[in-house]
Write an enzyme that holds these catalytic residues in place. Sequence first.
Site, PDB file in Angstrom:
ATOM      1  N   ASP A   1      -9.752 -10.901   9.616  1.00 43.74           N
ATOM      2  CA  ASP A   1      -9.285  -9.524   9.625  1.00 43.74           C
ATOM      3  C   ASP A   1     -10.171  -8.243   9.996  1.00 43.74           C
ATOM      4  OD1 ASP A   1      -6.877  -7.943   9.024  1.00 43.74           O
ATOM      5  OD2 ASP A   1      -7.742  -7.390   7.180  1.00 43.74           O
TER       6      ASP A   1
ATOM      7  N   HIS B   1     -10.731  -3.973  13.445  1.00 38.97           N
ATOM      8  CA  HIS B   1      -9.668  -4.543  12.478  1.00 38.97           C
ATOM      9  C   HIS B   1      -9.022  -5.839  13.494  1.00 38.97           C
ATOM     10  CE1 HIS B   1      -5.216  -4.668  10.904  1.00 38.97           C
ATOM     11  NE2 HIS B   1      -5.997  -5.329  10.171  1.00 38.97           N
TER      12      HIS B   1
ATOM     13  N   ARG C   1       1.040  -1.051  -0.072  1.00 44.69           N
ATOM     14  CA  ARG C   1       0.080   0.066  -0.033  1.00 44.69           C
ATOM     15  C   ARG C   1       0.823   1.230  -0.079  1.00 44.69           C
ATOM     16  NH1 ARG C   1      -2.277   0.968   4.239  1.00 44.69           N
ATOM     17  NH2 ARG C   1      -1.402  -0.563   5.583  1.00 44.69           N
TER      18      ARG C   1
ATOM     19  N   SER D   1       1.169  -6.867  13.275  1.00 41.75           N
ATOM     20  CA  SER D   1       2.001  -8.030  12.718  1.00 41.75           C
ATOM     21  C   SER D   1       2.973  -8.616  13.452  1.00 41.75           C
ATOM     22  CB  SER D   1       2.708  -7.319  11.274  1.00 41.75           C
ATOM     23  OG  SER D   1       3.350  -8.389  10.577  1.00 41.75           O
TER      24      SER D   1
ATOM     25  N   LYS E   1      -8.320  -2.511   1.598  1.00 42.80           N
ATOM     26  CA  LYS E   1      -8.275  -1.610   2.728  1.00 42.80           C
ATOM     27  C   LYS E   1      -8.876  -0.294   2.467  1.00 42.80           C
ATOM     28  CE  LYS E   1      -6.094  -4.337   5.494  1.00 42.80           C
ATOM     29  NZ  LYS E   1      -6.925  -4.944   6.720  1.00 42.80           N
TER      30      LYS E   1
ATOM     31  N   ARG F   1       1.463 -12.176  -1.022  1.00 37.57           N
ATOM     32  CA  ARG F   1       0.285 -12.726  -0.403  1.00 37.57           C
ATOM     33  C   ARG F   1      -0.662 -13.398  -1.163  1.00 37.57           C
ATOM     34  NH1 ARG F   1      -1.548  -9.451   4.325  1.00 37.57           N
ATOM     35  NH2 ARG F   1       0.036  -7.846   4.353  1.00 37.57           N
TER      36      ARG F   1
ATOM     37  N   LYS G   1      -1.813 -12.932  15.645  1.00 41.41           N
ATOM     38  CA  LYS G   1      -3.165 -12.936  15.609  1.00 41.41           C
ATOM     39  C   LYS G   1      -3.647 -13.938  14.632  1.00 41.41           C
ATOM     40  CE  LYS G   1      -5.116  -9.963  12.892  1.00 41.41           C
ATOM     41  NZ  LYS G   1      -5.585  -8.805  12.304  1.00 41.41           N
ATOM     42  N   THR G   2      -3.042 -14.318  13.705  1.00 43.66           N
ATOM     43  CA  THR G   2      -3.699 -15.344  12.731  1.00 43.66           C
ATOM     44  C   THR G   2      -3.513 -16.811  13.290  1.00 43.66           C
ATOM     45  OG1 THR G   2      -3.025 -13.951  10.603  1.00 43.66           O
ATOM     46  CG2 THR G   2      -3.523 -16.162  10.434  1.00 43.66           C
TER      47      THR G   2
END
Length: 659
Positions: free
Chosen positions: A378, A341, A177, A359, A322, A443, A363-364
């Site tokens: 997410d 989020h 991004r 990051s 996003k 990704r 979390k994942t």
Amino acid sequence: MATPNGLARIETNGATKPDNGVCHDDSSAPVRAQTIDELHSLQRKRSAPTTPIKDGAASTFAAALSEEERHRQQLQSISASLASLTRETGPKVVKGDPARRGEAPATGAPPTPQAHHQHHHPAAPTIAVSDSSLKFTHVLYNLSPAELYEQAIKYEKGSFITSTGALATLSGAKTGRSPRDKRVVKDEVAARDLWWGKGSPNIEMDEHTFLTNRERAVDYLNSLDKVFVNDQFLNWDPENRIKVRIISARAYHSLFMHNMCIRPTDEELESFGTPDFTIYNAGQFPCNRYTHYMTSSTSVDINLARREMVILGTQYAGEMKKGLFGVMHYLMPKRGILSLHSGCNMGKDGDVALFFGLSGTGKTTLSTDHNRLLIGDDEHCWSENGVSNIEGGCYAKCIDLSQEKEPDIWNAIKFGAVLENVVFDEHTREVDYTDKSVTENTRAAYPIEYIPNAKIPCVGPHPKNVILLACDAFGVLPPVSKLDLAQTMYHFISGYTALVAGTEDGIKEPQATFSACFGAAFIMLHPTKYAAMLAEKMQKYGATGWLVNTGWSGGRYGVGKRIRLPYTRKIIDAIHSGELLTANYQKTEVFGLEIPTEIKGVPSEILDPINTWTDKAAYKETLLRLAGLFKKNFEVFASYKIGDDSNLTDEILAAGPNF
């Protein structure tokens, strides 16, 4: 018996010999086609209508007329979306691939409508006339993944099918991004509602500049022979879903959004109507750097009043995902719905947990639990109906991906998935996930139903636990703390983790990172507004807040050791089961955190971090250092008044470190 030319006659299965002496291959029935195009048309069967005619007595003519009218209205809607603001009408649009204009229609399909031409006397040219208005723009509307694969491989250089069936593609010069090139129109309403100034991700632009960029994007898209149009939804809560239209020039972008947004049924598509929000993705075409506010050839522009987003100068698909998340951060709170989020999963008894974390916090990994259903990884909403996933897919990091560590993500990378900027073997097409030749930000985008334990539809009851994850490389935060509402708001607004970065002399030491609401790049309103909504919902529905440190223990990075993942999983399990609600607690100094004295399966000595440090003085010094970083970060929020008085602001400030 010989034929007139002296050769022996060929016998065919003992069939009766024709009188004319000509041999026929009668081993199978002849194909029902007179030309090769006709044969190809037989290969493609027309999709059957999914919405039955309600009046059973209606004639075929009436049904066809209804379908034709619906088709006309759909094209009118797309033409209106592509309309220039300086011309009275939108472009002439027609469905279908221009490369297939000579082909016969699919079996059972009506003849392709042809443009009607009439002779007119030449008229004086007007400002509304342009070259693009004299041509048809072919619309490839809500194509299937298979159709988008064909488009990408045929027309987009750098598109390949990997050994597992995923579509590998490139996002061009931008592989991430561009937050400094993202702008929001600051009109009277936005000036009042949005968060501006220091710490805010919102960079302002005016209405005129937005319209200039919009015109540039629309003119570029209208100059193409074909554009891809996706009509899809955001938010699995049917009462609060948003209709989005994405107009793009690349099959890659269309397939990416097909995966990431919620896919409508054919019946829902027939009644889709006018979208609530539209994206114009002209990312292959740069913005004009002489335009006011432009600082590079890239610009990602959002106009909340017009409900539109324009992308110029970047082909990175994550800008669309996003960008829409940012829009939801504005639209949903206006309905009293909290946008988050976070990851979200649900136990067999219906207990829902939210996972927040930047990051590297896990979390994942921690929200993906085979004993629990995945609602989403997410983006979520929390309304009076409970929680709901905003998206229809997952956007996973691929760097160093392995089947052993992340089997669900590994297995989801199959036909229909998009792989961005990965490197693969030129012969076998096997992906090397360790290769960073293109970028480290590789990704994969895939539909959420590719995850075996995904809950479809992606909705659940009100959360029982709100888990804030931090990877504390300073090694002074406890492995788990129970938070009161004020502490939850403080740490939610802080959004802390610590990264390990290399210094000039080669020594690695922790670097504190703060991201408001664990997603500062995407929020639209002031962080305290989201925090106040979170506390209100937690109080109303009885949710408990937790701070879980997945980082270091026994010293900072380089001295101590990272807390073992099995211990963290035991802690998370104890939160889910309710075991920690009845545990005994003691309070830590400086941060004032409540820590349990015992957790089944976790060594008690690690629960209070001071016990794991051999150098107690170094522990206190590091603790005060981190507390100072928290205080400094929170200065930008301290003067913001929540509501009509400052009581809530003072309460949040008091919940931070005291020393």
